[in-house]
Design a protein around this motif. Structure first.
Motif, PDB file in Angstrom:
ATOM      1  N   GLU A   1      -5.665   8.840  -1.402  1.00  0.00           N
ATOM      2  CA  GLU A   1      -6.249   8.908  -0.053  1.00  0.00           C
ATOM      3  C   GLU A   1      -6.789   7.540   0.373  1.00  0.00           C
ATOM      4  O   GLU A   1      -6.650   7.120   1.527  1.00  0.00           O
ATOM      5  N   LEU A   2      -7.415   6.848  -0.593  1.00  0.00           N
ATOM      6  CA  LEU A   2      -7.943   5.513  -0.272  1.00  0.00           C
ATOM      7  C   LEU A   2      -6.814   4.572   0.130  1.00  0.00           C
ATOM      8  O   LEU A   2      -6.867   3.888   1.158  1.00  0.00           O
ATOM      9  N   VAL A   3      -5.753   4.525  -0.702  1.00  0.00           N
ATOM     10  CA  VAL A   3      -4.645   3.611  -0.417  1.00  0.00           C
ATOM     11  C   VAL A   3      -3.975   3.978   0.902  1.00  0.00           C
ATOM     12  O   VAL A   3      -3.621   3.126   1.709  1.00  0.00           O
ATOM     13  N   GLN A   4      -3.818   5.295   1.117  1.00  0.00           N
ATOM     14  CA  GLN A   4      -3.184   5.741   2.364  1.00  0.00           C
ATOM     15  C   GLN A   4      -4.025   5.354   3.587  1.00  0.00           C
ATOM     16  O   GLN A   4      -3.505   4.931   4.619  1.00  0.00           O
ATOM     17  N   THR A   5      -5.343   5.514   3.435  1.00  0.00           N
ATOM     18  CA  THR A   5      -6.229   5.158   4.555  1.00  0.00           C
ATOM     19  C   THR A   5      -6.179   3.658   4.841  1.00  0.00           C
ATOM     20  O   THR A   5      -6.091   3.226   6.002  1.00  0.00           O
ATOM     21  N   VAL A   6      -6.201   2.842   3.761  1.00  0.00           N
ATOM     22  CA  VAL A   6      -6.100   1.388   3.952  1.00  0.00           C
ATOM     23  C   VAL A   6      -4.771   1.030   4.611  1.00  0.00           C
ATOM     24  O   VAL A   6      -4.692   0.231   5.540  1.00  0.00           O
ATOM     25  N   GLU A   7      -3.677   1.675   4.081  1.00  0.00           N
ATOM     26  CA  GLU A   7      -2.346   1.378   4.641  1.00  0.00           C
ATOM     27  C   GLU A   7      -2.283   1.780   6.118  1.00  0.00           C
ATOM     28  O   GLU A   7      -1.796   1.032   6.965  1.00  0.00           O
ATOM     29  N   ARG A   8      -2.785   2.957   6.411  1.00  0.00           N
ATOM     30  CA  ARG A   8      -2.736   3.448   7.795  1.00  0.00           C
ATOM     31  C   ARG A   8      -3.627   2.609   8.707  1.00  0.00           C
ATOM     32  O   ARG A   8      -3.218   2.241   9.830  1.00  0.00           O
TER      33      ARG A   8
ATOM     34  N   PHE B   1       0.823  -1.213   0.000  1.00  0.00           N
ATOM     35  CA  PHE B   1       0.000   0.000   0.000  1.00  0.00           C
ATOM     36  C   PHE B   1       0.864   1.272   0.000  1.00  0.00           C
ATOM     37  O   PHE B   1       0.400   2.352   0.349  1.00  0.00           O
ATOM     38  N   SER B   2       2.132   1.119  -0.375  1.00  0.00           N
ATOM     39  CA  SER B   2       3.039   2.283  -0.365  1.00  0.00           C
ATOM     40  C   SER B   2       3.014   3.054  -1.699  1.00  0.00           C
ATOM     41  O   SER B   2       3.506   4.176  -1.783  1.00  0.00           O
ATOM     42  N   LYS B   3       2.489   2.453  -2.789  1.00  0.00           N
ATOM     43  CA  LYS B   3       2.451   3.095  -4.103  1.00  0.00           C
ATOM     44  C   LYS B   3       1.432   4.234  -4.117  1.00  0.00           C
ATOM     45  O   LYS B   3       0.396   4.169  -3.444  1.00  0.00           O
ATOM     46  N   ARG B   4       1.688   5.286  -4.915  1.00  0.00           N
ATOM     47  CA  ARG B   4       0.783   6.427  -5.049  1.00  0.00           C
ATOM     48  C   ARG B   4       0.682   6.813  -6.529  1.00  0.00           C
ATOM     49  O   ARG B   4       1.594   6.541  -7.345  1.00  0.00           O
ATOM     50  N   VAL B   5      -0.406   7.484  -6.883  1.00  0.00           N
ATOM     51  CA  VAL B   5      -0.572   8.047  -8.236  1.00  0.00           C
ATOM     52  C   VAL B   5       0.242   9.337  -8.290  1.00  0.00           C
ATOM     53  O   VAL B   5      -0.084  10.313  -7.590  1.00  0.00           O
ATOM     54  N   GLU B   6       1.317   9.352  -9.090  1.00  0.00           N
ATOM     55  CA  GLU B   6       2.241  10.486  -9.123  1.00  0.00           C
ATOM     56  C   GLU B   6       1.971  11.442 -10.293  1.00  0.00           C
ATOM     57  O   GLU B   6       2.484  12.572 -10.306  1.00  0.00           O
ATOM     58  N   ALA B   7       1.196  11.005 -11.311  1.00  0.00           N
ATOM     59  CA  ALA B   7       0.997  11.819 -12.530  1.00  0.00           C
ATOM     60  C   ALA B   7       0.244  13.112 -12.232  1.00  0.00           C
ATOM     61  O   ALA B   7      -0.655  13.135 -11.380  1.00  0.00           O
ATOM     62  N   GLU B   8       0.571  14.201 -12.927  1.00  0.00           N
ATOM     63  CA  GLU B   8      -0.113  15.481 -12.842  1.00  0.00           C
ATOM     64  C   GLU B   8      -0.776  15.773 -14.202  1.00  0.00           C
ATOM     65  O   GLU B   8      -0.159  15.567 -15.254  1.00  0.00           O
ATOM     66  N   PHE B   9      -2.016  16.278 -14.161  1.00  0.00           N
ATOM     67  CA  PHE B   9      -2.778  16.503 -15.391  1.00  0.00           C
ATOM     68  C   PHE B   9      -3.336  17.926 -15.410  1.00  0.00           C
ATOM     69  O   PHE B   9      -3.590  18.516 -14.335  1.00  0.00           O
ATOM     70  N   PRO B  10      -3.566  18.451 -16.597  1.00  0.00           N
ATOM     71  CA  PRO B  10      -4.197  19.782 -16.688  1.00  0.00           C
ATOM     72  C   PRO B  10      -5.637  19.758 -16.197  1.00  0.00           C
ATOM     73  O   PRO B  10      -6.187  20.786 -15.835  1.00  0.00           O
ATOM     74  N   ASP B  11      -6.211  18.571 -16.189  1.00  0.00           N
ATOM     75  CA  ASP B  11      -7.621  18.413 -15.787  1.00  0.00           C
ATOM     76  C   ASP B  11      -7.697  18.213 -14.282  1.00  0.00           C
ATOM     77  O   ASP B  11      -7.171  17.244 -13.735  1.00  0.00           O
ATOM     78  N   ASP B  12      -8.400  19.149 -13.621  1.00  0.00           N
ATOM     79  CA  ASP B  12      -8.521  19.066 -12.162  1.00  0.00           C
ATOM     80  C   ASP B  12      -9.307  17.832 -11.729  1.00  0.00           C
ATOM     81  O   ASP B  12      -9.052  17.268 -10.649  1.00  0.00           O
ATOM     82  N   GLU B  13     -10.276  17.456 -12.562  1.00  0.00           N
ATOM     83  CA  GLU B  13     -11.077  16.289 -12.189  1.00  0.00           C
ATOM     84  C   GLU B  13     -10.211  15.030 -12.155  1.00  0.00           C
ATOM     85  O   GLU B  13     -10.337  14.194 -11.242  1.00  0.00           O
ATOM     86  N   LEU B  14      -9.292  14.891 -13.142  1.00  0.00           N
ATOM     87  CA  LEU B  14      -8.418  13.725 -13.144  1.00  0.00           C
ATOM     88  C   LEU B  14      -7.439  13.781 -11.964  1.00  0.00           C
ATOM     89  O   LEU B  14      -7.147  12.768 -11.324  1.00  0.00           O
ATOM     90  N   ASN B  15      -6.925  14.976 -11.735  1.00  0.00           N
ATOM     91  CA  ASN B  15      -6.038  15.127 -10.569  1.00  0.00           C
ATOM     92  C   ASN B  15      -6.780  14.780  -9.283  1.00  0.00           C
ATOM     93  O   ASN B  15      -6.234  14.155  -8.366  1.00  0.00           O
ATOM     94  N   GLN B  16      -8.059  15.222  -9.222  1.00  0.00           N
ATOM     95  CA  GLN B  16      -8.853  14.939  -8.025  1.00  0.00           C
ATOM     96  C   GLN B  16      -9.078  13.432  -7.854  1.00  0.00           C
ATOM     97  O   GLN B  16      -9.034  12.898  -6.747  1.00  0.00           O
ATOM     98  N   LEU B  17      -9.290  12.754  -8.982  1.00  0.00           N
ATOM     99  CA  LEU B  17      -9.464  11.304  -8.913  1.00  0.00           C
ATOM    100  C   LEU B  17      -8.178  10.633  -8.420  1.00  0.00           C
ATOM    101  O   LEU B  17      -8.211   9.718  -7.586  1.00  0.00           O
ATOM    102  N   GLY B  18      -7.030  11.119  -8.917  1.00  0.00           N
ATOM    103  CA  GLY B  18      -5.748  10.575  -8.438  1.00  0.00           C
ATOM    104  C   GLY B  18      -5.568  10.808  -6.944  1.00  0.00           C
ATOM    105  O   GLY B  18      -5.091   9.933  -6.201  1.00  0.00           O
ATOM    106  N   VAL B  19      -5.982  12.006  -6.511  1.00  0.00           N
ATOM    107  CA  VAL B  19      -5.877  12.320  -5.077  1.00  0.00           C
ATOM    108  C   VAL B  19      -6.749  11.369  -4.255  1.00  0.00           C
ATOM    109  O   VAL B  19      -6.344  10.861  -3.198  1.00  0.00           O
ATOM    110  N   LYS B  20      -7.963  11.119  -4.747  1.00  0.00           N
ATOM    111  CA  LYS B  20      -8.872  10.230  -4.011  1.00  0.00           C
ATOM    112  C   LYS B  20      -8.322   8.795  -3.941  1.00  0.00           C
ATOM    113  O   LYS B  20      -8.440   8.117  -2.916  1.00  0.00           O
TER     114      LYS B  20
END
Length: 541
Positions: free
Chosen positions: A482-489, A460-479
């Motif tokens: 957050e999910l993986v981090q919450t599961v890991e924690r 659960f240490s991997k994260r979505v690192e890509a950055e996009f011009p689209d805020d919605e895609l960035n927001q999906l990556g953030v979510k």
């Protein structure tokens, strides 16, 4: 383990951790319980041994007191003088007092062997016969009331001028070099009392006594004094065996397998065991190291294996009476003492099995609560990618990270619907946007696939690192992050608590703030830790 799906891996981790913790806590609990039970059993046996020693001491002190009262009693002095005079009268007329008295009170006694004491008078009219008729009934009553084996009166010459029971020692001489039984302990008791001060008692431990058919006999004696204070003879009690057995055979505090015994300096028993049919006095041997400690004046506590191979827990206490040292021992089978631990173990197995079933169900429910929504979102995204804009996005009403992911996918669905309703120009523009978005989606898909793939493998240490011009895609990556981090924690904190429990550290708890299923996992994990802490606390108490 690495190839297992999260749906299988999460329950396996939780159940395995619960099993390890349960076994560890069970072993700790059993060890604590066994130690506490053994200490409690030793304390109980110590109380029993002390009670038997005190009871025996009181009983012997009562016998000594009765001996003193009888020796000082005027009637005893008169009886001794009368019996002595009657005994000597036979000798004056050239008769053997031994032969005459044994013939009159043993051989010609109409009562059967063992009941010769029922004869009050031989009806011969001799001075001895008159004295016997007068004093014998009261001495016999005293013997029966007090439970003595026999009562003896000896004159200063060592002649046994009177006994209640009338055995073969009757009317013989016990002075040094005297009759057949002079070297017995009755002879020793006579000579010791002759050298003692008025009121001073002497005691001789159990030994086989010939006149009593070799039965074990112990004697206690005191001098009898006349009016001028001079010793006129000796009073001897042959100690009561039944009274000693009655004290030692009390079973209170010893369960079904316990008993208390007396051991002498020769390591032979001084009482009869209630677990054997034969008489154990001076025949059964107990030579444990604990008995040796007690005979040396020290308290002995430990385990001992008897001749039958049965392991016993015992406590041996010193006992002393008039210079004679014994050991009073209370013992009980170790298996009976440990029976409550066996019951506790069985209860712990049943409770542990029940808790394991509960933990398994909780693990399965938790795994389903995580993996099912993820699978549903994955299917929905695949349907959207295939152009199915009617697909239902499940989970948008949730307040946790999974709900946030579902809301993000719902936005994609709404945007796709809007694109389908555009004009040609708008469609052309949208097509360019879609192409660009598809490229970004492809990048996001790769990034998302790496993260999800690692999570499926338990990383659960991997994260979505890509950055996009689209805020919605960035927001999906953030979510997703957050999910993986919450599961890991959440799993990390849960693992930390379970690992602490396995080390018997009952203070560790899940402290993080979570929503939904992870909040339930936090509460359930902390509840298990609290319950185990209560169980161990009760076992220690």
């Amino acid at each position: 383990m690495l190839n297992l799906k999260i749906a299988h891996k999460l329950p396996a981790i939780i159940i395995g951790s619960a099993l390890i913790v349960g076994v560890a806590m069970g072993l700790v609990g059993l060890n604590l319980g066994t130690s506490a039970l053994i200490k409690s059993s030793e304390a109980k046996l110590d109380v029993v041994a002390d009670d038997r020693s005190n009871g025996l001491g009181r009983y012997f002190a009562d016998i000594e007191a009765d001996l003193g009262l009888t020796a000082r009693n005027l009637k005893t002095r008169e009886a001794l003088e009368a019996f002595s005079a009657g005994f000597e009268a036979f000798e004056v007329f050239g008769n053997s007092a031994t032969e005459m008295l044994q013939a009159a009170y043993i051989t010609d006694n109409p009562n059967p062997l063992g009941q010769k004491d029922l004869l009050d008078s031989a009806n011969q009219g001799t001075p001895y016969d008159i004295a016997h008729a007068r004093y014998h009934p009261s001495f016999r009553d005293q013997l029966v009331t007090r439970g003595y084996y026999d009562i003896f009166l000896l004159n200063t010459k060592g002649d046994l001028v009177y006994s209640v029971f009338k055995e073969l020692d009757y009317a013989t001489n016990f002075a040094a070099g005297g009759g057949e039984w002079a070297n017995s302990d009755l002879g020793n008791a006579f000579r010791a009392a002759m050298n003692a001060q008025p009121g001073e008692s002497t005691f001789f431990d159990f030994k086989p006594y010939g006149p009593s058919a070799g039965a074990p006999a112990a004697f206690i004696s005191q001098p009898v004094t006349g009016q001028n204070g001079q010793t006129i003879g000796v009073l001897v009690f042959q100690m009561p065996i039944d009274g000693i057995n009655a004290i030692m055979n009390i079973k209170t505090g010893l369960g079904q397998t316990g008993e208390s015994i007396i051991v002498g300096q020769d390591f032979l028993l001084r009482n009869d065991s209630s677990f054997t049919e034969e008489n154990d006095i001076l025949s059964a041997v107990h030579d444990s190291e604990w008995a040796k400690m007690a005979l040396g004046g020290e308290l002995g506590i430990g385990k001992w294996t008897n001749e039958a191979g049965v392991e016993m827990e015992l406590v041996a206490e010193p006992f002393e009476f008039l210079g004679t040292n014994w050991a009073t021992i209370a013992m009980q089978e170790l298996a009976e003492l440990k029976a409550p631990i066996v019951d506790l173990r069985n209860w712990m197995l049943m409770i542990g099995g029940g808790l394991l079933v509960v933990a398994s169900l909780m693990a399965l429910l938790f795994a389903r609560s995580v993996t099912k929504p993820i699978s549903s979102l994955t299917n929905a995204m695949n349907e959207l990618a295939a152009g199915d804009l009617e697909v239902e996005i499940v989970g948008t009403g949730r307040d946790d990270e999974l709900g946030d992911m579902a809301k993000a996918v719902e936005v994609f669905k709404e945007n796709a619907i809007k694109v389908s309703q555009m004009t040609e120009e708008e469609k052309a523009t949208a097509a360019r946007n879609i192409a660009e978005r598809s490229q970004m989606m492809e990048q996001l898909g790769h990034a998302f696939g790496d993260v999800v793939g690692a999570a499926v493998a338990g990383d659960f240490s991997k994260r979505v690192e890509a950055e996009f011009p689209d805020d919605e895609l960035n927001q999906l990556g953030v979510k997703v992050n957050e999910l993986v981090q919450t599961v890991e924690r959440g799993l990390g904190e849960t693992g930390d608590v379970l690992a602490a429990l396995a080390r018997t550290d009952l203070t560790k708890r899940v402290e993080g703030v979570y929503d939904g299923s992870f909040d339930k996992l936090k509460n359930d994990t902390n509840a298990v830790a609290d319950k185990l802490a209560d169980v161990i606390g009760q076992l220690r108490d």
